[in-house]
Structures are given as C-alpha cells and as structure tokens.
Design a protein around this motif. Sequence first.
Motif, PDB file in Angstrom:
ATOM      1  N   THR A   1       0.817  -1.204   0.000  1.00 32.65           N
ATOM      2  CA  THR A   1       0.000   0.000   0.000  1.00 32.65           C
ATOM      3  C   THR A   1       0.852   1.257   0.000  1.00 32.65           C
ATOM      4  O   THR A   1       1.858   1.340   0.711  1.00 32.65           O
ATOM      5  CB  THR A   1      -0.938   0.013   1.227  1.00 32.65           C
ATOM      6  N   ILE A   2       0.437   2.219  -0.802  1.00 30.38           N
ATOM      7  CA  ILE A   2       1.050   3.544  -0.829  1.00 30.38           C
ATOM      8  C   ILE A   2       0.052   4.520  -0.222  1.00 30.38           C
ATOM      9  O   ILE A   2      -1.111   4.578  -0.651  1.00 30.38           O
ATOM     10  CB  ILE A   2       1.387   3.965  -2.271  1.00 30.38           C
ATOM     11  N   ASN A   3       0.480   5.264   0.781  1.00 30.52           N
ATOM     12  CA  ASN A   3      -0.394   6.235   1.436  1.00 30.52           C
ATOM     13  C   ASN A   3      -0.150   7.621   0.852  1.00 30.52           C
ATOM     14  O   ASN A   3       0.993   8.084   0.783  1.00 30.52           O
ATOM     15  CB  ASN A   3      -0.138   6.257   2.945  1.00 30.52           C
ATOM     16  N   VAL A   4      -1.229   8.274   0.429  1.00 26.86           N
ATOM     17  CA  VAL A   4      -1.108   9.631  -0.097  1.00 26.86           C
ATOM     18  C   VAL A   4      -2.068  10.543   0.654  1.00 26.86           C
ATOM     19  O   VAL A   4      -3.079  10.091   1.194  1.00 26.86           O
ATOM     20  CB  VAL A   4      -1.409   9.694  -1.621  1.00 26.86           C
ATOM     21  N   VAL A   5      -1.735  11.814   0.702  1.00 31.00           N
ATOM     22  CA  VAL A   5      -2.646  12.812   1.265  1.00 31.00           C
ATOM     23  C   VAL A   5      -3.138  13.678   0.119  1.00 31.00           C
ATOM     24  O   VAL A   5      -2.358  14.196  -0.678  1.00 31.00           O
ATOM     25  CB  VAL A   5      -1.964  13.659   2.364  1.00 31.00           C
ATOM     26  N   THR A   6      -4.455  13.791   0.011  1.00 33.24           N
ATOM     27  CA  THR A   6      -5.074  14.533  -1.084  1.00 33.24           C
ATOM     28  C   THR A   6      -5.509  15.927  -0.614  1.00 33.24           C
ATOM     29  O   THR A   6      -5.427  16.259   0.568  1.00 33.24           O
ATOM     30  CB  THR A   6      -6.299  13.784  -1.626  1.00 33.24           C
ATOM     31  N   LYS A   7      -5.971  16.723  -1.584  1.00 36.56           N
ATOM     32  CA  LYS A   7      -6.488  18.076  -1.323  1.00 36.56           C
ATOM     33  C   LYS A   7      -5.426  18.977  -0.707  1.00 36.56           C
ATOM     34  O   LYS A   7      -5.720  19.829   0.142  1.00 36.56           O
ATOM     35  CB  LYS A   7      -7.734  18.013  -0.425  1.00 36.56           C
ATOM     36  N   THR A   8      -4.176  18.780  -1.131  1.00 34.10           N
ATOM     37  CA  THR A   8      -3.090  19.570  -0.554  1.00 34.10           C
ATOM     38  C   THR A   8      -3.246  21.060  -0.838  1.00 34.10           C
ATOM     39  O   THR A   8      -2.762  21.891  -0.061  1.00 34.10           O
ATOM     40  CB  THR A   8      -1.739  19.096  -1.101  1.00 34.10           C
ATOM     41  N   ASP A   9      -3.936  21.398  -1.920  1.00 31.36           N
ATOM     42  CA  ASP A   9      -4.145  22.809  -2.228  1.00 31.36           C
ATOM     43  C   ASP A   9      -5.086  23.480  -1.231  1.00 31.36           C
ATOM     44  O   ASP A   9      -5.104  24.709  -1.119  1.00 31.36           O
ATOM     45  CB  ASP A   9      -4.697  22.959  -3.650  1.00 31.36           C
ATOM     46  N   LEU A  10      -5.870  22.673  -0.486  1.00 30.28           N
ATOM     47  CA  LEU A  10      -6.809  23.223   0.497  1.00 30.28           C
ATOM     48  C   LEU A  10      -6.205  23.313   1.895  1.00 30.28           C
ATOM     49  O   LEU A  10      -6.785  23.958   2.777  1.00 30.28           O
ATOM     50  CB  LEU A  10      -8.070  22.355   0.562  1.00 30.28           C
ATOM     51  N   ILE A  11      -5.053  22.657   2.120  1.00 25.11           N
ATOM     52  CA  ILE A  11      -4.478  22.604   3.468  1.00 25.11           C
ATOM     53  C   ILE A  11      -3.018  23.063   3.447  1.00 25.11           C
ATOM     54  O   ILE A  11      -2.188  22.549   4.197  1.00 25.11           O
ATOM     55  CB  ILE A  11      -4.582  21.186   4.070  1.00 25.11           C
ATOM     56  N   GLU A  12      -2.724  24.039   2.605  1.00 28.24           N
ATOM     57  CA  GLU A  12      -1.334  24.468   2.449  1.00 28.24           C
ATOM     58  C   GLU A  12      -0.714  24.904   3.765  1.00 28.24           C
ATOM     59  O   GLU A  12       0.470  24.667   4.015  1.00 28.24           O
ATOM     60  CB  GLU A  12      -1.260  25.607   1.432  1.00 28.24           C
ATOM     61  N   ASP A  13      -1.514  25.532   4.647  1.00 28.75           N
ATOM     62  CA  ASP A  13      -0.971  26.028   5.907  1.00 28.75           C
ATOM     63  C   ASP A  13      -0.677  24.904   6.896  1.00 28.75           C
ATOM     64  O   ASP A  13       0.089  25.094   7.848  1.00 28.75           O
ATOM     65  CB  ASP A  13      -1.934  27.038   6.548  1.00 28.75           C
ATOM     66  N   LYS A  14      -1.272  23.728   6.700  1.00 30.17           N
ATOM     67  CA  LYS A  14      -1.082  22.606   7.617  1.00 30.17           C
ATOM     68  C   LYS A  14      -0.245  21.471   7.013  1.00 30.17           C
ATOM     69  O   LYS A  14       0.153  20.563   7.731  1.00 30.17           O
ATOM     70  CB  LYS A  14      -2.441  22.018   8.023  1.00 30.17           C
ATOM     71  N   LEU A  15       0.014  21.539   5.713  1.00 27.51           N
ATOM     72  CA  LEU A  15       0.608  20.394   5.030  1.00 27.51           C
ATOM     73  C   LEU A  15       1.983  20.029   5.586  1.00 27.51           C
ATOM     74  O   LEU A  15       2.273  18.843   5.809  1.00 27.51           O
ATOM     75  CB  LEU A  15       0.701  20.666   3.529  1.00 27.51           C
ATOM     76  N   LYS A  16       2.833  21.013   5.818  1.00 27.44           N
ATOM     77  CA  LYS A  16       4.176  20.725   6.334  1.00 27.44           C
ATOM     78  C   LYS A  16       4.104  19.993   7.664  1.00 27.44           C
ATOM     79  O   LYS A  16       4.819  19.020   7.906  1.00 27.44           O
ATOM     80  CB  LYS A  16       4.969  22.022   6.480  1.00 27.44           C
ATOM     81  N   GLU A  17       3.197  20.444   8.530  1.00 23.16           N
ATOM     82  CA  GLU A  17       3.041  19.806   9.840  1.00 23.16           C
ATOM     83  C   GLU A  17       2.520  18.382   9.703  1.00 23.16           C
ATOM     84  O   GLU A  17       3.000  17.458  10.381  1.00 23.16           O
ATOM     85  CB  GLU A  17       2.093  20.637  10.704  1.00 23.16           C
ATOM     86  N   ILE A  18       1.545  18.172   8.812  1.00 25.58           N
ATOM     87  CA  ILE A  18       0.989  16.835   8.597  1.00 25.58           C
ATOM     88  C   ILE A  18       2.063  15.879   8.086  1.00 25.58           C
ATOM     89  O   ILE A  18       2.165  14.735   8.529  1.00 25.58           O
ATOM     90  CB  ILE A  18      -0.194  16.901   7.609  1.00 25.58           C
ATOM     91  N   LEU A  19       2.889  16.348   7.159  1.00 25.51           N
ATOM     92  CA  LEU A  19       3.956  15.498   6.631  1.00 25.51           C
ATOM     93  C   LEU A  19       4.978  15.167   7.710  1.00 25.51           C
ATOM     94  O   LEU A  19       5.550  14.063   7.714  1.00 25.51           O
ATOM     95  CB  LEU A  19       4.626  16.180   5.434  1.00 25.51           C
TER      96      LEU A  19
END
Length: 252
Positions: free
Chosen positions: A163-181
């Motif tokens: 399985t490959i895990n991806v996070v979608t809708k990155t354009d909607l969560i730009e302010d949180k994306l770095k923290e999520i990664l």
Amino acid sequence: MKTIFISGTAGSGKSLLTSKLYDYYTKNGAFVAVLNLDPGVESMPYTCDVDVRDYVDIVSIMHQYDLGPNGAMIMANDLIAAKIDDIQNEVNRINPDYLIVDTPGQIELFAYRSSGRFLVENISSDEKTNIFLFDGALITTPVNFVSIALLATSIRLRLNLPTINVVTKTDLIEDKLKEILQWSTNLNTLENAISKEADGDTYSLTTNILRGLNLGGFAQGLIPISNVTGEGLVNLEGALSRILNLGEEVED
C-alpha cells in the motif's frame, strides 16, 4: 498487466485521482484502462472501460428486494463478486498495461465484506498494489490523523496488498501540510502534537494506537497529491513503479 486499486474514505478524491493517474500514464506512453467498482456512482471524471453498473442496477435491486439504498449497495457488491469472470473477460479483451480500479465510495462495503477481498484476489494481474487516500480535509488535527492512519492500516490488512499512502487536497491545506507530513515521518512530533490537543482517556488511547502503528511499520511518510493541479503525481508514479515495475520508471 499491473493493477492499481484506489481506496479511501468517501469524498477523499478517489475518482479524481483515478482520472489524473489515467492521464499521467497515458501521456507517458502506457496503455491504461479503468475499472469502476462503485455500483452507486452517478457520474465520473473519466471514461470508464469496464463498469460494474453494466452488471448491477441499484434502483432495480431496491425495487426487487424492497431494500433501502444501503441494503441495495451491500447486495450489489455481493452480486458484483459473482460476475468476476465476466469482468475479467472484459479486462482481458482490453489487455492494458495498467488497470486502475476505482473502488466504492463506502470503503466499508469494499474492504470489510468478503466480496471486496474476493474481487481483489481474483482479478488476474502480474502485480497489484493499493493506494490509500488520506483526505487532507480530515487530518488537520493529530487525533484525526491517527484515526485515519488506523483505518489505512486496517484496510491494508484486509486487502493484503502493498500500500502507498497519499494525502489529497493539498491545495486546500497548504498552511497545515508541512506539519501533517512531519506527523507522518516523525512519530515523536505527532505524539507531542497529540499531547497538546488531547488529555485523559483520549490521549492514552490515541498514543497507544500510534505506538502500535509504529510497530507495524506505518511511519513511511505520505505522498502529497493535488488532484486540482496534478502536483505530486511524479512522486506517486515513482512509488508505484518501485512496487509494480521493480523501479523502472515511465519515461517522461
């Protein structure tokens, strides 16, 4: 033929990613086909090559068996499994390099009923993998992140696929994306974030789940994808290639 299943919670962007992957592989010279396994979908952002709606009709099932929408979906998925030979024959006639399988919106109908596992096991293919979509809109808090990570791990166990895990809708969560990664690659960072949000039983339960996921090798990171811009597809294709093609990339 190599088969790619697309799974995730309802609304996470499975059909859109199916469309983007289809376009990406096609532009790079591969012959791709799409199999739709959702009998209840009304419209799709791609042209479907093999469609289970040709074999089952939700409305007819509701009327014939006096079922509501949920009961009809359950029966439809079981009926689809009985049509596996016909579905396989359609796929064989097309004979694509890659078969992308768009799974039902209600993930529990596909992953947790025996019919879903049966379909995964009985679609004949040289190699198979699953892409699980973390809906970016759902994982902006650490507790929600762990909840979806637990679901992703459960789906991996049920389908028994790499399985490959991806996070979608990155354009909607730009302010949180770095923290999520960071959460997806550094479990200490995630546990610290949980401690700031939760206490008591919630903190204890969440951190215990997190440590269990760590033991299961979850901490492999997420691939960020935007279905709007297509950003991240190159990285996703690279991960797919390592599983399906022993690292041989599709040429740009």
